[in-house]
Write an enzyme that holds these catalytic residues in place. Structure first.
Site, PDB file in Angstrom:
ATOM      1  N   ASP A  77       0.845  -1.193   0.000  1.00 38.05           N
ATOM      2  CA  ASP A  77       0.000   0.000   0.000  1.00 38.05           C
ATOM      3  C   ASP A  77       0.882   1.245   0.000  1.00 38.05           C
ATOM      4  OD1 ASP A  77       0.958  -0.075   2.661  1.00 38.05           O
ATOM      5  OD2 ASP A  77      -0.809  -1.231   3.254  1.00 38.05           O
ATOM      6  N   ASP A  79       1.236   5.032   1.468  1.00 38.17           N
ATOM      7  CA  ASP A  79       0.775   6.003   2.457  1.00 38.17           C
ATOM      8  C   ASP A  79       1.423   7.351   2.171  1.00 38.17           C
ATOM      9  OD1 ASP A  79      -0.550   3.921   3.706  1.00 38.17           O
ATOM     10  OD2 ASP A  79       1.158   3.442   4.986  1.00 38.17           O
ATOM     11  N   ASP A 151       9.458   3.594  13.475  1.00 38.64           N
ATOM     12  CA  ASP A 151      10.214   2.579  14.206  1.00 38.64           C
ATOM     13  C   ASP A 151      11.638   2.343  13.677  1.00 38.64           C
ATOM     14  OD1 ASP A 151       9.029   1.481  11.960  1.00 38.64           O
ATOM     15  OD2 ASP A 151       7.928  -0.082  13.024  1.00 38.64           O
TER      16      ASP A 151
HETATM   17  P1  ATP Z   1       4.016  -3.515   5.558  1.00 34.87           P
HETATM   18  O1  ATP Z   1       3.001  -2.563   5.008  1.00 34.87           O
HETATM   19  O2  ATP Z   1       4.945  -4.091   4.562  1.00 34.87           O
HETATM   20  O3  ATP Z   1       3.394  -4.537   6.416  1.00 34.87           O
HETATM   21  P2  ATP Z   1       4.946  -1.176   6.904  1.00 34.87           P
HETATM   22  O4  ATP Z   1       6.266  -0.857   7.526  1.00 34.87           O
HETATM   23  O5  ATP Z   1       4.512  -0.357   5.753  1.00 34.87           O
HETATM   24  O6  ATP Z   1       4.993  -2.711   6.525  1.00 34.87           O
HETATM   25  P3  ATP Z   1       2.574  -0.313   8.182  1.00 34.87           P
HETATM   26  O7  ATP Z   1       1.849  -0.934   9.313  1.00 34.87           O
HETATM   27  O8  ATP Z   1       1.922  -0.171   6.867  1.00 34.87           O
HETATM   28  O9  ATP Z   1       3.892  -1.177   8.041  1.00 34.87           O
HETATM   29  O10 ATP Z   1       3.114   1.073   8.701  1.00 34.87           O
HETATM   30  C1  ATP Z   1       3.451   2.149   7.856  1.00 34.87           C
HETATM   31  C2  ATP Z   1       4.583   2.961   8.473  1.00 34.87           C
HETATM   32  O11 ATP Z   1       4.173   3.484   9.739  1.00 34.87           O
HETATM   33  C3  ATP Z   1       5.848   2.181   8.771  1.00 34.87           C
HETATM   34  O12 ATP Z   1       6.687   2.069   7.644  1.00 34.87           O
HETATM   35  C4  ATP Z   1       6.468   2.978   9.886  1.00 34.87           C
HETATM   36  O13 ATP Z   1       7.122   4.115   9.374  1.00 34.87           O
HETATM   37  C5  ATP Z   1       5.260   3.448  10.665  1.00 34.87           C
HETATM   38  N1  ATP Z   1       4.924   2.517  11.744  1.00 34.87           N
HETATM   39  C6  ATP Z   1       4.060   1.474  11.692  1.00 34.87           C
HETATM   40  N2  ATP Z   1       3.977   0.860  12.865  1.00 34.87           N
HETATM   41  C7  ATP Z   1       4.787   1.524  13.707  1.00 34.87           C
HETATM   42  C8  ATP Z   1       5.125   1.364  15.072  1.00 34.87           C
HETATM   43  N3  ATP Z   1       4.609   0.392  15.792  1.00 34.87           N
HETATM   44  N4  ATP Z   1       5.996   2.255  15.607  1.00 34.87           N
HETATM   45  C9  ATP Z   1       6.508   3.253  14.866  1.00 34.87           C
HETATM   46  N5  ATP Z   1       6.240   3.432  13.584  1.00 34.87           N
HETATM   47  C10 ATP Z   1       5.397   2.590  12.990  1.00 34.87           C
HETATM   48 MG    MG Z   2       2.545  -0.462   4.781  1.00 35.13          MG
END
Ligand code: ATP
Ligand code: MG
Length: 446
Positions: A77, A79, A151
């Site tokens: 996705d 963002d 994170d």
């Molecule tokens: P994926 O979408 O591949 O599962 P992602 O890293 O994009 O992994 P998301 O849950 O979509 O995970 O989160 C989007 C963004 O938000 C992350 O890349 C990170 O920058 C931030 N983020 C998500 N969860 C956390 C957290 N628990 N603590 C800090 N930042 C976070």
């Molecule tokens: Mg994501």
């Protein structure tokens, strides 16, 4: 209030380290170095950034999408992070919906795509519980603060489609190239703020083929128990993400290799501590990974049914040896296992129903006589239950012959089916057993 005040007065050295890192300023990385042209973005994500920028706001594609593109993976996705408030974002688009209560985010719909737009967030004074877990993270911030509250360094990358530049506050691009997953700031503190980051570390390392930096990896073993304070619904979501990441086997292996599964999640304990079930579970995870990679859908109900099946079997056996009759004992066992998991992991009601449907049909595969096989293959849940049976056979829990019989029966035509039926289980005999008045009598062997 008092905690906030104390934190401000007694800033720990680790806080200073975080501040120092971000004060060194971001690195602007040009297209020639990162190689991601704006054509690689989902057009809707690009359009959202352009629209917000045209209104005078900062707007970037952020997080996982930028990371995945640089790593050569196609993002799940896209963002967008912006300096515009949720109200300003909503006003800028025709089809936009604000969601969330405390920290509002905006879903912008463009054609069939939805882009999640988040206002830059700061977390310096977020409210925490007694373990340091952040309860509410609802303060707007600057772009730099927004980067700092993410994170891992590889997740704090901001892509500006207007000039195809990546803004990198924490050397995330370098870490990604060096295949390192590094926490922004002091890892123990970041895990205390949000213990789910421990699971994210393992999942993202497996997904991206990164090694977790020792500073982020070492504390996990001793801090794993903090996951107990995380709301069960959140844990369930994260666990589902881990198991359906396409790298479930790698994730689970890594958790075990590091001894991290102990207490990390009750479900993982269950999976990895049962020698009988391990083969079954690993097979199930392998198949799940294959399906994800082939772009096929995954049924969470099926997945969790496999993960917990050997728990049910064990509980069911125990109840039967204690004298309960078979069918009620099975239902009791299913309920007990789901309840036990539910304390930590909020398995949604719909998924729990799917799980129970699959489990409760398993004993019925034993009946290969009379009308019952015909009724069985007509059930809406037959296919899922049958796939489950195939896994049980592949792991050696039931004879392969049983699974083959059902494969053949389902494929056969009328007369061939009739010829396959087992004569020895005469339906008449079973009816007589069912009519017996008391449960204790019905378990007496005939
Ligand atoms: P994926 O979408 O591949 O599962 P992602 O890293 O994009 O992994 P998301 O849950 O979509 O995970 O989160 C989007 C963004 O938000 C992350 O890349 C990170 O920058 C931030 N983020 C998500 N969860 C956390 C957290 N628990 N603590 C800090 N930042 C976070
Ligand atoms: Mg994501």
């Amino acid at each position: 209030m008092i905690r906030k005040l104390l934190r401000r007065i007694f800033r720990r050295p680790e806080d200073n380290a975080r501040t120092r890192a971000s004060h060194s300023g971001p690195v602007h990385i040009a297209l020639a170095q990162h190689g991601i042209s704006c054509d690689a973005l989902l057009p809707a994500a690009r359009k959202v950034c352009e629209t917000l920028q045209a209104e005078g706001y900062q707007a970037y594609v952020v997080g996982g999408a930028v990371r995945d593109l640089i790593a050569g993976i196609s993002p799940k996705d896209f963002d967008v992070a912006t300096s515009a408030t949720p109200e300003q974002v909503t006003a800028a688009f025709r089809r936009a919906r604000m969601i969330g209560r405390r920290f509002k985010i905006v879903h912008v719909m463009m054609g069939r795509d939805t882009i999640e737009v988040t206002t830059f967030r700061g977390d310096s004074d977020a409210e925490t519980d007694e373990h340091g877990r952040i309860l509410h993270d609802n303060v707007f911030g600057t772009m730099e603060q927004d980067a700092e509250r993410r994170d891992f360094t590889v997740n704090a990358l901001y892509y500006d489609p207007s000039n195809e530049t990546v803004v990198d506050f924490h050397h995330g691009v370098a870490d990604l190239k060096q295949k390192t997953l590094r926490m922004i700031g002091d890892a123990p503190r970041r895990y205390r703020e949000d213990p789910v980051r421990m699971l994210r570390a393992v999942r993202l390392a497996a997904k991206l083929g990164l090694a977790i930096d020792p500073d982020a990896r070492d504390p996990i073993r001793s801090m794993a128990s903090l996951l107990e304070n995380v709301p069960p619904a959140r844990l369930f979501d994260e666990m589902l993400k881990l198991l359906t990441s396409g790298h479930a086997v790698r994730c689970v292996r890594q958790l075990r290799e590091d001894g991290l599964h102990h207490g990390l999640l009750p479900l993982l304990d269950v999976i990895l501590e049962q020698p009988m079930g391990e083969r079954f579970v690993m097979l199930s995870l392998e198949r799940t990974d294959e399906r994800v990679r082939e772009g096929k859908s995954i049924s969470p109900g099926f997945l969790f049914a496999t993960l917990l099946w050997h728990e049910v079997l064990a509980d069911w056996e125990k109840r039967k040896t204690e004298g309960e009759s078979s069918v009620p004992a099975m239902f009791e066992a299913m309920g007990a296992v789901l309840d036990q998991q539910g304390e930590k992991l909020a398995i949604t009601r719909r998924i729990a129903t799917d799980i129970k449907d699959i489990w409760s049909l398993q004993p019925r595969f034993e009946a290969r006589a009379g009308k019952r096989p015909y009724r069985m293959i007509e059930l809406p849940r037959f296919r899922a239950a049958y796939d489950f049976l195939l896994l049980r056979a592949a792991s050696g829990e039931v004879p392969q012959e049983l699974a083959d019989w059902w494969t053949d029966f389902a494929a056969a035509d009328g007369s061939a089916r009739e010829a396959m039926l087992r004569p020895e289980e005469a339906p008449k005999k079973r009816r007589r057993v069912r009519r017996k008045p008391s449960a204790s009598q019905s378990v007496v062997p005939e």
